[in-house]
Write an enzyme that holds these catalytic residues in place. Structure first.
Site, PDB file in Angstrom:
ATOM      1  N   ARG A   1      26.191  23.917  20.723  1.00 20.01           N
ATOM      2  CA  ARG A   1      25.997  24.913  21.800  1.00 20.01           C
ATOM      3  C   ARG A   1      25.520  26.208  21.159  1.00 20.01           C
ATOM      4  NH1 ARG A   1      31.443  25.885  24.907  1.00 20.01           N
ATOM      5  NH2 ARG A   1      31.009  23.871  25.857  1.00 20.01           N
TER       6      ARG A   1
ATOM      7  N   CYS B   1      31.642  14.013  27.529  1.00 18.61           N
ATOM      8  CA  CYS B   1      32.855  14.833  27.517  1.00 18.61           C
ATOM      9  C   CYS B   1      34.092  13.959  27.334  1.00 18.61           C
ATOM     10  CB  CYS B   1      32.990  15.649  28.798  1.00 18.61           C
ATOM     11  SG  CYS B   1      34.509  16.615  28.754  1.00 18.61           S
TER      12      CYS B   1
ATOM     13  N   LYS C   1      36.353  34.726  27.322  1.00 21.53           N
ATOM     14  CA  LYS C   1      35.028  34.772  27.955  1.00 21.53           C
ATOM     15  C   LYS C   1      34.769  36.112  28.627  1.00 21.53           C
ATOM     16  CE  LYS C   1      34.906  29.818  28.699  1.00 21.53           C
ATOM     17  NZ  LYS C   1      34.833  28.710  29.661  1.00 21.53           N
TER      18      LYS C   1
ATOM     19  N   LYS D   1      40.251  30.318  23.706  1.00 20.85           N
ATOM     20  CA  LYS D   1      38.905  30.833  24.001  1.00 20.85           C
ATOM     21  C   LYS D   1      38.983  32.123  24.825  1.00 20.85           C
ATOM     22  CE  LYS D   1      37.976  26.985  26.295  1.00 20.85           C
ATOM     23  NZ  LYS D   1      37.428  25.939  27.188  1.00 20.85           N
TER      24      LYS D   1
ATOM     25  N   CYS E   1      37.067  16.689  35.624  1.00 23.95           N
ATOM     26  CA  CYS E   1      38.502  16.846  35.331  1.00 23.95           C
ATOM     27  C   CYS E   1      38.911  18.254  35.771  1.00 23.95           C
ATOM     28  CB  CYS E   1      38.770  16.602  33.839  1.00 23.95           C
ATOM     29  SG  CYS E   1      38.559  18.047  32.799  1.00 23.95           S
TER      30      CYS E   1
ATOM     31  N   CYS F   1      29.591  19.874  36.206  1.00 20.45           N
ATOM     32  CA  CYS F   1      29.760  19.937  34.747  1.00 20.45           C
ATOM     33  C   CYS F   1      29.176  18.679  34.108  1.00 20.45           C
ATOM     34  CB  CYS F   1      31.233  20.065  34.405  1.00 20.45           C
ATOM     35  SG  CYS F   1      32.128  18.517  34.665  1.00 20.45           S
TER      36      CYS F   1
ATOM     37  N   ARG G   1      33.443  33.853  23.472  1.00 19.98           N
ATOM     38  CA  ARG G   1      32.328  32.899  23.636  1.00 19.98           C
ATOM     39  C   ARG G   1      31.046  33.618  24.057  1.00 19.98           C
ATOM     40  NH1 ARG G   1      34.281  27.623  24.716  1.00 19.98           N
ATOM     41  NH2 ARG G   1      36.167  27.298  23.488  1.00 19.98           N
TER      42      ARG G   1
ATOM     43  N   CYS H   1      34.921  23.354  34.297  1.00 15.14           N
ATOM     44  CA  CYS H   1      33.689  23.831  33.651  1.00 15.14           C
ATOM     45  C   CYS H   1      32.556  24.125  34.628  1.00 15.14           C
ATOM     46  CB  CYS H   1      33.219  22.822  32.606  1.00 15.14           C
ATOM     47  SG  CYS H   1      34.459  22.508  31.345  1.00 15.14           S
TER      48      CYS H   1
HETATM   49 FE1  SRM Z   1      34.116  23.827  29.548  1.00 16.03          FE
HETATM   50  C1  SRM Z   1      36.188  22.090  27.556  1.00 16.03           C
HETATM   51  C2  SRM Z   1      31.654  21.715  28.811  1.00 16.03           C
HETATM   52  C3  SRM Z   1      31.976  25.967  30.970  1.00 16.03           C
HETATM   53  C4  SRM Z   1      36.738  25.455  31.081  1.00 16.03           C
HETATM   54  N1  SRM Z   1      33.953  22.223  28.326  1.00 16.03           N
HETATM   55  C5  SRM Z   1      34.929  21.676  27.556  1.00 16.03           C
HETATM   56  C6  SRM Z   1      34.375  20.591  26.626  1.00 16.03           C
HETATM   57  C7  SRM Z   1      33.986  21.240  25.347  1.00 16.03           C
HETATM   58  C8  SRM Z   1      35.305  19.371  26.392  1.00 16.03           C
HETATM   59  C9  SRM Z   1      36.181  19.414  25.161  1.00 16.03           C
HETATM   60  O1  SRM Z   1      37.007  20.326  25.020  1.00 16.03           O
HETATM   61  O2  SRM Z   1      36.043  18.513  24.335  1.00 16.03           O
HETATM   62  C10 SRM Z   1      33.166  20.175  27.464  1.00 16.03           C
HETATM   63  C11 SRM Z   1      32.016  19.555  26.687  1.00 16.03           C
HETATM   64  C12 SRM Z   1      31.261  18.562  27.555  1.00 16.03           C
HETATM   65  C13 SRM Z   1      29.992  18.118  26.957  1.00 16.03           C
HETATM   66  O3  SRM Z   1      29.885  16.924  26.649  1.00 16.03           O
HETATM   67  O4  SRM Z   1      29.079  18.912  26.828  1.00 16.03           O
HETATM   68  C14 SRM Z   1      32.887  21.441  28.239  1.00 16.03           C
HETATM   69  N2  SRM Z   1      32.181  23.887  29.725  1.00 16.03           N
HETATM   70  C15 SRM Z   1      31.316  22.880  29.444  1.00 16.03           C
HETATM   71  C16 SRM Z   1      29.925  23.178  29.952  1.00 16.03           C
HETATM   72  C17 SRM Z   1      28.831  22.611  29.053  1.00 16.03           C
HETATM   73  C18 SRM Z   1      29.789  22.641  31.382  1.00 16.03           C
HETATM   74  C19 SRM Z   1      28.390  22.593  31.920  1.00 16.03           C
HETATM   75  O5  SRM Z   1      28.045  21.522  32.439  1.00 16.03           O
HETATM   76  O6  SRM Z   1      27.669  23.571  31.855  1.00 16.03           O
HETATM   77  C20 SRM Z   1      30.006  24.712  30.015  1.00 16.03           C
HETATM   78  C21 SRM Z   1      29.622  25.352  28.718  1.00 16.03           C
HETATM   79  C22 SRM Z   1      29.728  26.831  28.805  1.00 16.03           C
HETATM   80  C23 SRM Z   1      29.191  27.557  27.610  1.00 16.03           C
HETATM   81  O7  SRM Z   1      27.980  27.566  27.446  1.00 16.03           O
HETATM   82  O8  SRM Z   1      29.983  28.153  26.881  1.00 16.03           O
HETATM   83  C24 SRM Z   1      31.491  24.914  30.251  1.00 16.03           C
HETATM   84  N3  SRM Z   1      34.336  25.471  30.720  1.00 16.03           N
HETATM   85  C25 SRM Z   1      33.305  26.132  31.309  1.00 16.03           C
HETATM   86  C26 SRM Z   1      33.793  26.978  32.352  1.00 16.03           C
HETATM   87  C27 SRM Z   1      32.942  27.828  33.298  1.00 16.03           C
HETATM   88  C28 SRM Z   1      32.683  29.203  32.784  1.00 16.03           C
HETATM   89  O9  SRM Z   1      33.100  29.570  31.688  1.00 16.03           O
HETATM   90  O10 SRM Z   1      32.047  29.949  33.515  1.00 16.03           O
HETATM   91  C29 SRM Z   1      35.164  26.813  32.390  1.00 16.03           C
HETATM   92  C30 SRM Z   1      36.143  27.459  33.418  1.00 16.03           C
HETATM   93  C31 SRM Z   1      36.400  28.880  33.130  1.00 16.03           C
HETATM   94  C32 SRM Z   1      37.505  29.014  32.125  1.00 16.03           C
HETATM   95  O11 SRM Z   1      37.203  29.061  30.937  1.00 16.03           O
HETATM   96  O12 SRM Z   1      38.665  29.025  32.521  1.00 16.03           O
HETATM   97  C33 SRM Z   1      35.500  25.868  31.355  1.00 16.03           C
HETATM   98  N4  SRM Z   1      36.156  23.809  29.297  1.00 16.03           N
HETATM   99  C34 SRM Z   1      37.049  24.493  30.065  1.00 16.03           C
HETATM  100  C35 SRM Z   1      38.380  24.093  29.687  1.00 16.03           C
HETATM  101  C36 SRM Z   1      39.698  24.636  30.296  1.00 16.03           C
HETATM  102  C37 SRM Z   1      40.145  25.846  29.567  1.00 16.03           C
HETATM  103  C38 SRM Z   1      41.512  26.302  30.007  1.00 16.03           C
HETATM  104  O13 SRM Z   1      41.761  27.496  29.976  1.00 16.03           O
HETATM  105  O14 SRM Z   1      42.360  25.474  30.347  1.00 16.03           O
HETATM  106  C39 SRM Z   1      38.243  23.116  28.677  1.00 16.03           C
HETATM  107  C40 SRM Z   1      39.359  22.366  27.947  1.00 16.03           C
HETATM  108  C41 SRM Z   1      39.970  23.164  26.853  1.00 16.03           C
HETATM  109  O15 SRM Z   1      39.524  24.234  26.473  1.00 16.03           O
HETATM  110  O16 SRM Z   1      40.991  22.676  26.348  1.00 16.03           O
HETATM  111  C42 SRM Z   1      36.834  22.953  28.468  1.00 16.03           C
HETATM  112 FE1  SF4 Z   2      34.557  17.809  30.647  1.00 18.23          FE
HETATM  113 FE2  SF4 Z   2      36.366  18.442  32.433  1.00 18.23          FE
HETATM  114 FE3  SF4 Z   2      34.732  20.314  31.477  1.00 18.23          FE
HETATM  115 FE4  SF4 Z   2      33.786  18.510  33.093  1.00 18.23          FE
HETATM  116  S1  SF4 Z   2      35.373  20.005  33.612  1.00 18.23           S
HETATM  117  S2  SF4 Z   2      32.841  19.135  31.150  1.00 18.23           S
HETATM  118  S3  SF4 Z   2      34.954  16.714  32.573  1.00 18.23           S
HETATM  119  S4  SF4 Z   2      36.251  19.244  30.319  1.00 18.23           S
END
Ligand code: SRM
Ligand code: SF4
Length: 557
Positions: A75, A437, A210, A208, A476, A431, A144, A480
């Site tokens: 990324r 993922c 943001k 993390k 899930c 997402c 991030r 995201c």
């Molecule tokens: Fe996310 C984890 C993809 C935006 C909350 N996110 C992941 C992971 C890395 C899975 C992992 O931990 O192994 C996913 C990788 C999937 C893949 O195969 O690419 C993943 N997140 C994404 C992306 C690519 C979704 C998308 O389709 O665009 C976004 C990448 C953003 C970036 O460029 O940095 C993405 N993730 C978000 C957002 C939305 C936002 O930030 O605006 C959220 C919700 C906001 C937040 O942070 O609360 C988000 N991602 C999470 C979480 C839950 C965090 C938490 O506080 O509980 C996880 C899981 C974790 O961190 O343990 C996670």
């Molecule tokens: Fe993966 Fe869940 Fe984030 Fe979708 S919402 S990319 S399934 S961690």
């Protein structure tokens, strides 16, 4: 300060990592496996990567007694989401040479490449380095990618805010030189003092972090879903500062009631650049010092804010800043989706926002999007800006060059593709989920387009097809695709099953609530058919679906 008696295992990995180097070099040289050593799997996140495997092929690999097909997602750190045409050309080539080839625009305004084999990681990062791009701190327990309002059509403020995104990113960039040593073969430091890090120290953040900057009236960044949200305040055409919101975040865990999505709380107004940067920095230090380091499920800033209480948090922030926040300034949001198609800014430059469904840039049976963007990059006449709605804006085009770019957009069907997407499809987000993922319980980006094709006829049937209802899906509960901030949110619970959430507002001020558990497709469509019927018959003039869902008490506000 938080007590954190039982530190989570990741805390030990961080502090003992020699500033994020760990045993990454040894892991990379191990040719027996496509995986990294366990601790290094945590550390590469800080370098902007995740170890993944192709989940579609797990069974086949296991049957053949092969290890899972490990690969890496990279990324980019791209504050404000901007690439020059030269960088797009480079990205295109790198994607083709080292990854699956698909360029994925994320919900945080940057790019991911998937399917990079271990032996290709270094060449990938080195190639990015030649076009002045890196993936430092794109993941991991650090600040991030900093996102900001994407479309410069409104005012000169956009450029200034874009600069802020870069400054905030720089301010909160880890000082370690590990990235340069491990991936770019730079010589190890002789004096470790050079990478002493007063912000992150040796422990980094508990989780993390943001930051988003919104420019009212557009809330394309979903500002309140960020740990730190800045809302630009403009007076007499000048950016005077920002309302500052803290404690947004969406991740939750099914069945764990102590986890929850939360929108940021506005603390007040910060005037001027110096104070804004100082306040942002100190919000991060408070989270560093007070965040929960025992339970990673409860370690985001939102839990710190709720545990401390908003007033105590604000007092701590003001103490650390050495100044008081001013009273919150008035602002208004009235739009979250992107401004599609052609728009011109105050300098007469042209911008074309391309609809790229769920951020996937590839050539498929519908449209040759990847080729079209490559051809545009080759002309050198347009930059590329990404949006938090997973789209790309072909941008900064001089009036004399508009025709050349438009011809390419026409030739490859991009204009027809963008125009033909209906309002719900255009404002939807999904997402990544399967196949990469590891946390996905259900499909998202590979399924939502199909589901929308079945939702659209229902909207036609009830004569609401012009309604820009926001529909978002994640595989899930991590959120995201920001499903909890949608009018209709689908959150995966098992393969083919989704919790259905209703009642978010259209502009990002109110979260939705769970309406029904674990619905399959036919149940989803049945529910929507009857909900749309009531909505179309009983809604008030101008009332949105999310507001109606609350008024009708399908869910409580
Ligand atoms: Fe996310 C984890 C993809 C935006 C909350 N996110 C992941 C992971 C890395 C899975 C992992 O931990 O192994 C996913 C990788 C999937 C893949 O195969 O690419 C993943 N997140 C994404 C992306 C690519 C979704 C998308 O389709 O665009 C976004 C990448 C953003 C970036 O460029 O940095 C993405 N993730 C978000 C957002 C939305 C936002 O930030 O605006 C959220 C919700 C906001 C937040 O942070 O609360 C988000 N991602 C999470 C979480 C839950 C965090 C938490 O506080 O509980 C996880 C899981 C974790 O961190 O343990 C996670
Ligand atoms: Fe993966 Fe869940 Fe984030 Fe979708 S919402 S990319 S399934 S961690």
């Amino acid at each position: 300060m938080s007590t954190n008696k039982n530190l989570s295992p990741v805390e030990k990995i961080k502090t003992e990592s020699d500033a994020l180097r760990g045993t990454l070099k040894q892991s990379l040289h191990d040719e027996i496996t496509g995986a990294l050593r366990e601790n290094d799997q945590s550390l590469i996140k800080f370098h902007g990567m995740y170890q993944q495997d192709d989940r579609d092929r797990r069974e086949e690999r296991s049957a053949k007694k092969l290890e899972w097909l490990y690969s890496y997602m990279v990324r980019l750190r791209l504050p404000g989401g901007f690439l020059t045409p030269e960088q797009w050309l480079g990205l295109h080539n790198i994607a083709g040479e080292h990854s699956t080839g698909t360029i994925k625009i994320t919900t945080r305004q940057t790019i991911q490449l998937h399917g990079i084999l271990k032996s290709h990681i270094k060449p990938t990062l080195q190639a990015f380095n030649t076009i002045h791009l890196d993936s430092i701190a794109a993941c991991g327990d650090v600040n991030r990618n900093v996102v900001c309002g994407a479309h410069p059509k409104q005012s000169p403020i956009h450029e200034e805010v874009f600069q802020y995104a870069g400054k905030l990113s720089q301010l909160a960039l880890p000082k370690t030189k590990a990235y340069y040593e491990v991936w770019l073969n730079e010589k190890p430091l002789t004096d470790k003092k050079e990478e002493e890090d007063p912000l992150y120290q040796e422990r980094y953040l508990p989780r993390k972090f943001k930051i988003a900057i919104a420019i009212p009236p557009h809330n394309d960044v979903d500002v309140f879903t960020n740990d730190l949200g800045l809302i630009a305040i403009v007076e007499n055409g000048k950016l005077i500062g920002f309302n500052m919101a803290v404690g947004g975040g969406l991740g939750a865990t099914h069945g764990n009631a102590s986890t929850y999505p939360r929108l940021g709380t506005i603390l007040g107004f910060v005037r001027g650049e110096e104070n804004t940067l100082k306040a942002a920095y100190e919000v991060i230090t408070i989270q560093r010092d007070f965040g929960n380091r025992s339970d990673r499920k409860l370690s985001r800033l939102k839990y710190t804010v709720d545990r401390m209480g908003v007033e105590a948090f604000k007092a701590e922030l003001e103490k650390r800043c050495g100044f008081a926040l001013e009273e919150t300034k008035d602002f208004k949001f009235d739009h979250r989706p992107d401004y599609y198609g052609w728009h011109q800014n105050h300098e007469q430059k042209w911008y074309y926002t391309v609809f790229s469904e769920n951020g996937r840039i590839l050539d498929d049976e519908k449209v040759a999007m990847k080729t079209a963007l490559l051809e545009i990059a080759k002309t050198g006449k347009a930059n590329f800006r990404f949006t938090c709605n997973q789209n790309v804006i072909v941008s900064d085009i001089a009036p004399k060059d508009k025709k050349a770019v438009e011809d390419i957009l026409e030739q490859f069907g991009i204009i027809a593709h963008t125009n033909s997407a209906g309002p719900v499809r255009r404002s939807a987000i999904a997402c990544v989920a399967f196949n990469t993922c590891p946390l996905a319980l259900a499909e998202a980006q590979r399924y939502l387009p199909t589901l929308i094709s079945k939702i659209e006829p229902l909207m036609d049937k009830h004569k609401i097809s012009d309604d820009e209802i926001s529909v978002r899906m994640t595989g899930c509960p991590n959120g995201c695709g920001r499903p909890y901030a949608a009018e209709i949110g689908f959150v995966g619970t098992g393969y083919g099953l989704y919790n259905m959430h209703l009642g978010g507002d259209r502009d990002g001020f109110r979260l939705n609530k769970k309406y029904k558990d674990s619905l399959d497709e036919s149940a989803i469509l049945r529910e929507l058919d009857s909900l749309f019927e009531v909505y179309s018959k009983k809604r008030k003039e101008g009332e949105t679906f999310g507001d109606f869902a609350v008024r009708e008490q399908w869910v409580t506000a």
